[in-house]
Design a protein around this motif. Structure first.
Motif, PDB file in Angstrom:
ATOM      1  N   VAL A  63     -12.621  27.510  50.042  1.00 55.78           N
ATOM      2  CA  VAL A  63     -14.065  27.704  50.078  1.00 55.78           C
ATOM      3  C   VAL A  63     -14.547  27.696  51.531  1.00 55.78           C
ATOM      4  N   VAL A  64     -15.257  28.745  51.897  1.00 58.17           N
ATOM      5  CA  VAL A  64     -15.790  28.803  53.264  1.00 58.17           C
ATOM      6  C   VAL A  64     -17.052  27.961  53.345  1.00 58.17           C
ATOM      7  N   GLU A  65     -17.364  27.507  54.540  1.00 60.99           N
ATOM      8  CA  GLU A  65     -18.531  26.649  54.756  1.00 60.99           C
ATOM      9  C   GLU A  65     -19.802  27.328  54.248  1.00 60.99           C
ATOM     10  N   GLY A  66     -20.562  26.582  53.461  1.00 60.86           N
ATOM     11  CA  GLY A  66     -21.809  27.103  52.917  1.00 60.86           C
ATOM     12  C   GLY A  66     -21.669  27.705  51.533  1.00 60.86           C
ATOM     13  N   GLU A  67     -20.432  27.884  51.081  1.00 61.16           N
ATOM     14  CA  GLU A  67     -20.201  28.482  49.763  1.00 61.16           C
ATOM     15  C   GLU A  67     -19.683  27.471  48.746  1.00 61.16           C
ATOM     16  N   GLN A  68     -19.649  26.199  49.146  1.00 58.51           N
ATOM     17  CA  GLN A  68     -19.148  25.186  48.217  1.00 58.51           C
ATOM     18  C   GLN A  68     -20.252  24.723  47.262  1.00 58.51           C
ATOM     19  N   ALA A  69     -19.843  24.235  46.111  1.00 54.20           N
ATOM     20  CA  ALA A  69     -20.789  23.737  45.105  1.00 54.20           C
ATOM     21  C   ALA A  69     -21.389  22.410  45.554  1.00 54.20           C
ATOM     22  N   GLU A  70     -22.669  22.257  45.344  1.00 53.78           N
ATOM     23  CA  GLU A  70     -23.348  20.987  45.596  1.00 53.78           C
ATOM     24  C   GLU A  70     -23.450  20.183  44.307  1.00 53.78           C
ATOM     25  N   GLU A 117     -19.204  36.645  35.580  1.00 50.20           N
ATOM     26  CA  GLU A 117     -19.820  36.075  36.779  1.00 50.20           C
ATOM     27  C   GLU A 117     -18.802  35.361  37.676  1.00 50.20           C
ATOM     28  N   LYS A 118     -17.525  35.461  37.297  1.00 45.95           N
ATOM     29  CA  LYS A 118     -16.409  34.907  38.081  1.00 45.95           C
ATOM     30  C   LYS A 118     -16.511  33.382  38.271  1.00 45.95           C
ATOM     31  N   TYR A 119     -16.832  32.701  37.179  1.00 40.79           N
ATOM     32  CA  TYR A 119     -16.841  31.238  37.206  1.00 40.79           C
ATOM     33  C   TYR A 119     -15.418  30.700  37.181  1.00 40.79           C
ATOM     34  N   VAL A 120     -15.245  29.544  37.794  1.00 41.16           N
ATOM     35  CA  VAL A 120     -13.967  28.835  37.800  1.00 41.16           C
ATOM     36  C   VAL A 120     -14.095  27.613  36.895  1.00 41.16           C
ATOM     37  N   THR A 121     -13.192  27.483  35.938  1.00 38.54           N
ATOM     38  CA  THR A 121     -13.194  26.271  35.108  1.00 38.54           C
ATOM     39  C   THR A 121     -12.303  25.227  35.777  1.00 38.54           C
ATOM     40  N   LEU A 122     -12.874  24.093  36.069  1.00 42.74           N
ATOM     41  CA  LEU A 122     -12.142  23.018  36.750  1.00 42.74           C
ATOM     42  C   LEU A 122     -11.334  22.187  35.769  1.00 42.74           C
ATOM     43  N   THR A 123     -10.264  21.594  36.277  1.00 43.79           N
ATOM     44  CA  THR A 123      -9.544  20.583  35.499  1.00 43.79           C
ATOM     45  C   THR A 123     -10.228  19.240  35.736  1.00 43.79           C
ATOM     46  N   ALA A 124      -9.869  18.251  34.946  1.00 45.80           N
ATOM     47  CA  ALA A 124     -10.463  16.920  35.118  1.00 45.80           C
ATOM     48  C   ALA A 124     -10.151  16.358  36.497  1.00 45.80           C
ATOM     49  N   LYS A 125      -8.923  16.592  36.978  1.00 44.69           N
ATOM     50  CA  LYS A 125      -8.535  16.058  38.286  1.00 44.69           C
ATOM     51  C   LYS A 125      -9.318  16.729  39.400  1.00 44.69           C
ATOM     52  N   GLU A 126      -9.469  18.040  39.321  1.00 45.84           N
ATOM     53  CA  GLU A 126     -10.240  18.766  40.346  1.00 45.84           C
ATOM     54  C   GLU A 126     -11.697  18.330  40.330  1.00 45.84           C
ATOM     55  N   PHE A 127     -12.237  18.153  39.127  1.00 51.81           N
ATOM     56  CA  PHE A 127     -13.625  17.707  39.011  1.00 51.81           C
ATOM     57  C   PHE A 127     -13.786  16.315  39.603  1.00 51.81           C
ATOM     58  N   LYS A 128     -12.848  15.423  39.339  1.00 52.21           N
ATOM     59  CA  LYS A 128     -12.910  14.055  39.866  1.00 52.21           C
ATOM     60  C   LYS A 128     -12.902  14.078  41.396  1.00 52.21           C
ATOM     61  N   LEU A 129     -12.023  14.883  41.972  1.00 57.76           N
ATOM     62  CA  LEU A 129     -11.950  14.971  43.432  1.00 57.76           C
ATOM     63  C   LEU A 129     -13.244  15.539  44.003  1.00 57.76           C
ATOM     64  N   PHE A 130     -13.850  16.499  43.313  1.00 61.42           N
ATOM     65  CA  PHE A 130     -15.147  17.036  43.740  1.00 61.42           C
ATOM     66  C   PHE A 130     -16.201  15.935  43.732  1.00 61.42           C
ATOM     67  N   MET A 131     -16.229  15.140  42.675  1.00 59.63           N
ATOM     68  CA  MET A 131     -17.220  14.075  42.550  1.00 59.63           C
ATOM     69  C   MET A 131     -17.027  13.000  43.612  1.00 59.63           C
ATOM     70  N   GLU A 132     -15.805  12.885  44.122  1.00 54.56           N
ATOM     71  CA  GLU A 132     -15.502  11.904  45.165  1.00 54.56           C
ATOM     72  C   GLU A 132     -15.609  12.504  46.566  1.00 54.56           C
ATOM     73  N   ASN A 133     -16.106  13.741  46.651  1.00 54.32           N
ATOM     74  CA  ASN A 133     -16.231  14.449  47.933  1.00 54.32           C
ATOM     75  C   ASN A 133     -14.885  14.643  48.621  1.00 54.32           C
ATOM     76  N   LYS A 134     -13.839  14.842  47.804  1.00 54.65           N
ATOM     77  CA  LYS A 134     -12.498  15.035  48.346  1.00 54.65           C
ATOM     78  C   LYS A 134     -11.979  16.452  48.153  1.00 54.65           C
ATOM     79  N   LEU A 135     -12.770  17.276  47.474  1.00 54.31           N
ATOM     80  CA  LEU A 135     -12.348  18.653  47.224  1.00 54.31           C
ATOM     81  C   LEU A 135     -13.573  19.567  47.192  1.00 54.31           C
ATOM     82  N   LYS A 136     -13.504  20.647  47.966  1.00 53.77           N
ATOM     83  CA  LYS A 136     -14.569  21.648  47.923  1.00 53.77           C
ATOM     84  C   LYS A 136     -14.235  22.655  46.831  1.00 53.77           C
TER      85      LYS A 136
END
Length: 311
Positions: A63-70, A117-136
């Protein structure tokens, strides 16, 4: 003497045949007399550990800067019913579909939209890392979840998910899983069999929704709020045994819980838990109070677009 021996042989043969029939058709006998399947054995694990190995992978989304999910929308489904197989059991007394049902035709439209719309379905692990600010993750990321482990999830939803290469968390009440497979009937409430689990575990990530505590008492209070701490802990721990000690996530039955429930999940090593609060998930939120947006039978495709913040 000869007659005595013949009777003995006949008796032994009868017992062996009866034992064989009872073993093979035990589930059916239970269903015939009680309407329920026997609970899945508490000390036994589902044979799905190997086919769930993909749930440990973490993708680099570049993910390039500015294109990550908030924020990420977590969608909650229960049942997916074929439009042509609707039955009276699917309707409330006012002739409206139960809120936990989504028609297959609508589910197909929703998944098609996510793909287009080219959505990405996350796994539980990827979602957890996102919630912990460890994965863009990309802005168009989503987490799909299903509650209870209904058999129609395998029959109707799984083929659609697989065709789009989508994944989802399926929170199963592990005690409801049947060891033997049963023919799917739309006029009955059925849950996953072991065969269903194994056949769909490339798309479904199976997590706990309790072992046998998806219930309410006579006063309408959820078991997770009224049973003793030891009873609740033992029930959830049993579900983890069934799930090969997979502890990534948990979903509260009916969305009901309290501080003691959260304490139990932490004691058991469960990493995060999902509620039914209707809003998006953002990093920094309490990992044991993650919100989800339920998808309802009356939702139009425009309602769905708003639900996933697709303007």
């Amino acid at each position: 003497m000869k007659k005595f021996i013949t009777n003995i042989v006949f008796a032994i043969s009868f017992l062996l045949i009866f034992s064989f029939i009872s073993n093979v058709y035990f589930d059916y006998f239970i269903q015939a007399f009680t309407g329920d399947s026997p609970p899945f054995p508490p000390g036994k694990s589902f044979p799905i550990d190997e086919c769930q190995s993909w749930t440990e992978d973490v993708r680099n989304f570049n993910v390039v800067e500015g294109e990550q999910a908030e924020q990420v929308t977590v969608l909650m489904y229960h049942r997916i019913i074929d439009d042509h197989k609707l039955n009276k059991i699917h309707y409330e007394t006012d002739e409206k579909l139960y809120d936990t049902i989504v028609l297959k035709s609508e589910f197909e439209k929703q998944m098609n939209l996510l793909r287009e719309e080219k959505y990405v379905t996350l796994t539980a692990k990827e979602f957890k890392l996102f919630m912990e600010n460890k994965l863009k993750v990309p802005k168009k990321s989503i987490l799909l979840t299903f509650d209870d482990g209904f058999k129609d999830n395998y029959i109707e939803a799984y083929p659609i998910l697989k065709s789009h290469n989508f994944t989802a968390i399926n929170f199963v009440v592990t005690g409801f899983v049947s060891e033997r497979d049963h023919k799917f009937r739309s006029d009955q409430t059925q849950y996953f069999s072991l065969s269903d689990l194994k056949k769909s575990c490339s798309s479904f990530e199976f997590q706990s929704h309790t072992y046998n505590f998806h219930k309410k008492n006579n006063e309408g209070m959820a078991y997770l709020k009224v049973k003793s701490k030891n009873e609740i802990k033992n029930d959830i721990a049993t579900s983890l045994v069934n799930l090969n000690e997979s502890k990534r996530s948990f979903a509260y039955p009916y969305g009901e819980y309290n501080e003691e429930t959260i304490e139990i999940l932490k004691d058991l090593g469960i990493e995060m838990a999902f509620t039914v609060e209707y809003k998006d998930a953002k990093p920094g939120m309490n990992m044991y109070e993650i919100p989800r947006k339920a998808v309802f039978p009356e939702d139009t495709i425009e309602d769905f677009r708003l639900k996933i913040n697709l303007n």
